[in-house]
Design a protein around this motif. Structure first.
Motif, mmCIF file in Angstrom:
data_model
loop_
_atom_site.group_PDB
_atom_site.id
_atom_site.type_symbol
_atom_site.label_atom_id
_atom_site.label_comp_id
_atom_site.label_asym_id
_atom_site.label_seq_id
_atom_site.Cartn_x
_atom_site.Cartn_y
_atom_site.Cartn_z
ATOM 1 N N ARG A 127 0.820 -1.207 0.000
ATOM 2 C CA ARG A 127 0.000 0.000 0.000
ATOM 3 C C ARG A 127 0.857 1.261 0.000
ATOM 4 O O ARG A 127 0.634 2.179 -0.766
ATOM 5 C CB ARG A 127 -0.873 -0.044 1.257
ATOM 6 C CG ARG A 127 -1.728 1.152 1.466
ATOM 7 C CD ARG A 127 -2.885 0.769 2.350
ATOM 8 N NE ARG A 127 -2.516 0.667 3.748
ATOM 9 C CZ ARG A 127 -2.610 1.685 4.594
ATOM 10 N NH1 ARG A 127 -3.027 2.850 4.175
ATOM 11 N NH2 ARG A 127 -2.289 1.528 5.849
ATOM 12 N N MET A 181 -15.395 3.249 -6.565
ATOM 13 C CA MET A 181 -15.718 3.250 -5.140
ATOM 14 C C MET A 181 -17.138 2.751 -4.957
ATOM 15 O O MET A 181 -17.989 2.958 -5.821
ATOM 16 C CB MET A 181 -15.623 4.675 -4.583
ATOM 17 C CG MET A 181 -14.236 5.249 -4.578
ATOM 18 S SD MET A 181 -13.207 4.576 -3.277
ATOM 19 C CE MET A 181 -13.794 5.491 -1.863
ATOM 20 N N ARG A 212 -5.952 10.506 -1.844
ATOM 21 C CA ARG A 212 -5.777 9.331 -0.988
ATOM 22 C C ARG A 212 -4.907 8.287 -1.678
ATOM 23 O O ARG A 212 -4.108 7.609 -1.031
ATOM 24 C CB ARG A 212 -7.136 8.729 -0.623
ATOM 25 C CG ARG A 212 -7.805 9.452 0.532
ATOM 26 C CD ARG A 212 -9.047 8.751 0.998
ATOM 27 N NE ARG A 212 -8.753 7.458 1.607
ATOM 28 C CZ ARG A 212 -9.691 6.576 1.949
ATOM 29 N NH1 ARG A 212 -10.955 6.843 1.720
ATOM 30 N NH2 ARG A 212 -9.360 5.432 2.496
ATOM 31 N N LEU A 251 -5.473 4.488 -0.071
ATOM 32 C CA LEU A 251 -6.381 3.738 -0.929
ATOM 33 C C LEU A 251 -5.501 2.922 -1.870
ATOM 34 O O LEU A 251 -4.379 3.304 -2.143
ATOM 35 C CB LEU A 251 -7.247 4.669 -1.768
ATOM 36 C CG LEU A 251 -8.638 5.077 -1.298
ATOM 37 C CD1 LEU A 251 -9.279 5.923 -2.376
ATOM 38 C CD2 LEU A 251 -9.489 3.868 -1.018
ATOM 39 N N ILE A 252 -6.046 1.814 -2.367
ATOM 40 C CA ILE A 252 -5.299 1.011 -3.320
ATOM 41 C C ILE A 252 -6.050 1.041 -4.651
ATOM 42 O O ILE A 252 -7.265 0.850 -4.681
ATOM 43 C CB ILE A 252 -5.142 -0.434 -2.821
ATOM 44 C CG1 ILE A 252 -4.339 -0.455 -1.527
ATOM 45 C CG2 ILE A 252 -4.470 -1.298 -3.879
ATOM 46 C CD1 ILE A 252 -4.251 -1.805 -0.877
ATOM 47 N N ALA A 274 -11.886 5.613 11.050
ATOM 48 C CA ALA A 274 -11.332 6.949 10.809
ATOM 49 C C ALA A 274 -9.810 6.938 10.641
ATOM 50 O O ALA A 274 -9.303 7.535 9.695
ATOM 51 C CB ALA A 274 -11.746 7.891 11.925
ATOM 52 N N LEU A 302 -7.902 4.725 9.492
ATOM 53 C CA LEU A 302 -7.472 4.079 8.250
ATOM 54 C C LEU A 302 -7.332 5.092 7.125
ATOM 55 O O LEU A 302 -6.556 4.907 6.202
ATOM 56 C CB LEU A 302 -8.488 3.013 7.825
ATOM 57 C CG LEU A 302 -8.423 1.678 8.532
ATOM 58 C CD1 LEU A 302 -9.384 0.715 7.875
ATOM 59 C CD2 LEU A 302 -7.024 1.109 8.477
ATOM 60 N N LYS A 303 -8.106 6.160 7.209
ATOM 61 C CA LYS A 303 -8.095 7.171 6.159
ATOM 62 C C LYS A 303 -6.779 7.939 6.152
ATOM 63 O O LYS A 303 -6.381 8.469 5.138
ATOM 64 C CB LYS A 303 -9.247 8.134 6.414
ATOM 65 C CG LYS A 303 -10.064 8.431 5.201
ATOM 66 C CD LYS A 303 -11.264 9.261 5.587
ATOM 67 C CE LYS A 303 -11.910 9.823 4.358
ATOM 68 N NZ LYS A 303 -13.167 10.489 4.651
ATOM 69 N N THR A 345 -1.950 -1.740 7.169
ATOM 70 C CA THR A 345 -3.336 -1.898 7.612
ATOM 71 C C THR A 345 -3.474 -2.976 8.680
ATOM 72 O O THR A 345 -4.327 -2.876 9.562
ATOM 73 C CB THR A 345 -4.210 -2.249 6.400
ATOM 74 O OG1 THR A 345 -3.770 -1.479 5.289
ATOM 75 C CG2 THR A 345 -5.661 -1.957 6.671
ATOM 76 N N GLU A 364 -8.129 -6.113 1.266
ATOM 77 C CA GLU A 364 -7.591 -4.844 1.766
ATOM 78 C C GLU A 364 -8.044 -3.621 0.956
ATOM 79 O O GLU A 364 -8.478 -2.621 1.547
ATOM 80 C CB GLU A 364 -6.059 -4.910 1.827
ATOM 81 C CG GLU A 364 -5.456 -3.716 2.546
ATOM 82 C CD GLU A 364 -3.931 -3.726 2.510
ATOM 83 O OE1 GLU A 364 -3.361 -4.530 1.764
ATOM 84 O OE2 GLU A 364 -3.340 -2.906 3.224
ATOM 85 N N PRO A 365 -7.999 -3.661 -0.398
ATOM 86 C CA PRO A 365 -8.454 -2.473 -1.129
ATOM 87 C C PRO A 365 -9.894 -2.105 -0.800
ATOM 88 O O PRO A 365 -10.232 -0.923 -0.679
ATOM 89 C CB PRO A 365 -8.330 -2.902 -2.598
ATOM 90 C CG PRO A 365 -7.334 -3.994 -2.604
ATOM 91 C CD PRO A 365 -7.500 -4.707 -1.299
ATOM 92 N N LEU A 384 -10.197 -0.446 2.652
ATOM 93 C CA LEU A 384 -9.756 0.949 2.644
ATOM 94 C C LEU A 384 -10.809 1.850 2.007
ATOM 95 O O LEU A 384 -10.970 2.996 2.390
ATOM 96 C CB LEU A 384 -8.432 1.070 1.891
ATOM 97 C CG LEU A 384 -7.242 0.437 2.603
ATOM 98 C CD1 LEU A 384 -6.029 0.438 1.710
ATOM 99 C CD2 LEU A 384 -6.946 1.186 3.887
ATOM 100 N N LYS A 385 -11.544 1.311 1.020
ATOM 101 C CA LYS A 385 -12.592 2.127 0.386
ATOM 102 C C LYS A 385 -13.727 2.413 1.351
ATOM 103 O O LYS A 385 -14.430 3.411 1.222
ATOM 104 C CB LYS A 385 -13.140 1.398 -0.837
ATOM 105 C CG LYS A 385 -12.221 1.452 -2.031
ATOM 106 C CD LYS A 385 -12.820 0.684 -3.174
ATOM 107 C CE LYS A 385 -11.831 0.566 -4.305
ATOM 108 N NZ LYS A 385 -12.402 -0.206 -5.422
ATOM 109 N N GLU A 386 -13.938 1.518 2.307
ATOM 110 C CA GLU A 386 -15.018 1.727 3.276
ATOM 111 C C GLU A 386 -14.671 2.830 4.274
ATOM 112 O O GLU A 386 -15.551 3.378 4.917
ATOM 113 C CB GLU A 386 -15.297 0.437 4.054
ATOM 114 C CG GLU A 386 -15.893 -0.682 3.229
ATOM 115 C CD GLU A 386 -17.350 -0.412 2.873
ATOM 116 O OE1 GLU A 386 -18.072 0.137 3.711
ATOM 117 O OE2 GLU A 386 -17.738 -0.759 1.744
ATOM 118 N N ALA A 387 -13.390 3.102 4.424
ATOM 119 C CA ALA A 387 -12.972 4.048 5.473
ATOM 120 C C ALA A 387 -13.454 5.461 5.169
ATOM 121 O O ALA A 387 -13.628 5.828 4.036
ATOM 122 C CB ALA A 387 -11.452 4.041 5.611
#
Lengths: 266, 257
Positions: free
Chosen positions: A3, A23, A81, A87-88, B92, B94-95, B101, B250-251, B254-257
């Motif tokens: 990441r 997203m 981000r 973000l990935i 929060a 994670l953003k 992670t 994981e991706p 992270l999008k949920e964060a």
């Protein structure tokens, strides 16, 4: 690990190479509570993926200050981000030469139940600083954020704007070479703002790279030397700041009564 | 494990902070990390040894037999239950966070492990009170801890990733954990498992792990090398599946964060 991978050999500061990202549709979409619930029952607002960036390539050179422009939902938030590595990308690669430290507008990462001192250590830790490094820069942080009075009181009781000052100062204390600044270039008011400005100008002169979004055209004009305009998930233009602002002028009005229009609170 | 070493200072701070926050509001503070499991063990010991003492459950002295397995068991359940909230309850940071992670999961697992370590004196007290001391096979006790850490890392990552995306999963985990409590020889001995069910129970990695904890006192608590090897194999499989699931998800987390 992938990441926040860092490639010290990279020539550009940050490089986007055919990056695509979609997203999940925001949970808050579809209006207020009841309306949203009805839409959900009707199966209308399922959480499908919405494309945000499509096959985007660009590179940012060390020492540049780049304004990322675009209206609401143009993907500038996601762009930043991705640059920072929080973000990935779905496809394509984001490469960075050094650690990219985000300075964010909201201060949700602070915990009201901890003291200011504990919050400083925790937030600095999230940004990759060890407690030892934080201790060395604690004086500077306290001085800059004017937090001396509240250093050992719970953040709950401290004034609201202290949080913003703290987030800003802690990010700056990482002494990174690349920063991502979102929304509020300089927070707080009066004296603090001026000190932030002079600090940032000093860093720019020292060759630090900045990626910036802001709703204040004046800030961007003063601060940036290049603009990337995003629209529909692609780069619409890669120009000077004035021209870029001209392209997105309608959603970026300076009239304060029109402000709420451009708030994409993801 | 390189992650842990690289971020050891930050992790130490996060874990200490969490522990402090957990015990801050209590008069007895850290003493609760020993008093609570001790009290709970007493309740179970009283029910299963005094009230329901007719059937032979496990080995003697029962209090020691119980506590040496139930402390690791609580470590397991508390760690896994906390993992369901590792990402979901903590979106929060994670953003902004530039740490790997996985740190969120490692952090809650380490907190549960610290609680376990603080409760270990109970076993020593039980040994002294009952005047029972282990044989040389007690060297397998630390081995059991290592195996359990591996297992919990895999299961914790899996549970944390999935419940970040599907909140309902956390409820399922709780039910499964409760079922496992009765399906694993914690209250009873491996000898109480019907012979026909032993092959299946060997697939439960906790059977082997708890066996390793107990083997120093009661060498009959493992069924020999073959079921142990199966248990270790299953543990390794869980670890790999957990890490792979996390990598895949994981991706999206992270999008949920």
């Amino acid at each position: 690990m992938a990441r926040i991978g860092i490639e010290p050999g990279l020539l550009s500061a940050v490089e986007f190479d055919g990056v695509s990202l979609s997203m999940p549709r925001s949970k808050r979409r579809g209006g207020q509570g009841t309306r949203h619930r009805i839409r959900r029952l009707a199966g209308e607002s399922s959480r499908q993926q919405v494309p945000v960036l499509t096959d985007l390539s660009t590179s940012i050179q060390p020492g540049e200050s780049v304004a990322i422009l675009g209206g609401a939902k143009s993907g500038r938030h996601e762009f930043l981000r991705l640059a920072a590595g929080t973000l990935i990308a779905d496809s394509g690669r984001v490469r960075r030469q050094a650690r990219v430290v985000p300075i964010i507008d909201d201060s949700r990462c602070l915990t009201a139940a901890y003291t200011t001192r504990q919050n400083i250590y925790l937030t600095a830790g999230l940004l990759g600083m060890t407690p030892g490094e934080t201790a060395q820069r604690l004086d500077w942080i306290v001085e800059m954020a004017q937090a001396g009075k509240w250093l050992d009181t719970y953040l709950r009781g401290a004034p609201r704007n202290l949080r913003q000052r703290l987030v800003w100062t802690i990010s700056m204390a990482t002494e990174a070479r690349i920063f991502v600044i979102e929304k509020s270039l300089v927070v707080g008011h009066g004296e603090f703002m001026e000190r932030c400005w002079s600090h940032v100008e000093g860093l720019r002169a020292a060759g630090v790279t900045f990626l910036v979004t802001s709703d204040e055209p004046a800030d961007l004009e003063r601060f940036c030397d290049r603009a990337l305009v995003l629209r529909g998930g692609k780069i619409l233009a890669d120009t000077s700041v004035e021209k870029g602002l001209g392209l997105v002028r309608p959603p970026l009005r300076t009239d304060p009564t029109d402000q709420p229009e451009d708030r994409d609170n993801n | 494990m390189g992650i842990v070493w690289k971020n050891r200072q930050v992790l130490r701070m996060l874990v200490l902070r969490d522990l402090q926050g957990k015990y801050r509001n209590f008069r007895l503070g850290y003493l609760w990390s020993i008093l609570e499991p001790l009290g709970m063990t007493f309740v179970l010991w009283f029910v299963f040894s005094i009230l329901l003492g007719g059937r032979k459950l496990g080995e003697q002295p029962y209090f020691l037999f119980l506590s040496i397995a139930i402390l690791p068991w609580w470590w397991f359940t508390k760690g896994i239950a906390a993992s369901t909230r590792a990402f979901r309850g903590n979106m929060a940071p994670l953003k902004v966070s530039l740490l790997p992670t996985e740190i969120s999961v490692i952090r809650v697992l380490l907190v549960s492990m610290a609680d376990f370590a603080l409760s270990l004196p109970i076993i020593v007290i039980a040994m002294i009170v009952t005047w029972t001391f282990p044989g040389p096979l007690i060297v397998l006790f630390p081995v059991a801890i290592v195996v359990q850490v591996m297992l919990m890392y895999g299961v914790g990552l899996f549970v944390a990733s999935v419940s970040a995306l599907v909140p309902d999963f956390a409820r399922i985990v709780r039910i499964v954990l409760r079922a496992m409590f009765y399906l694993t020889p914690v209250l009873y001995s491996i000898a109480n498992i019907p012979v026909g069910a032993r092959d299946i129970s060997a697939l439960n990695p906790l059977v082997s792990i708890l066996g390793l904890y107990r083997i120093g006192f009661w060498p009959t608590e493992t069924e020999g090398a073959a079921p142990l090897a199966i248990g270790l194999g299953v543990t390794a499989a869980f670890t790999i599946v957990g890490v792979m699931t996390f990598r895949r998800l994981e991706p999206r987390i992270l999008k949920e964060a």
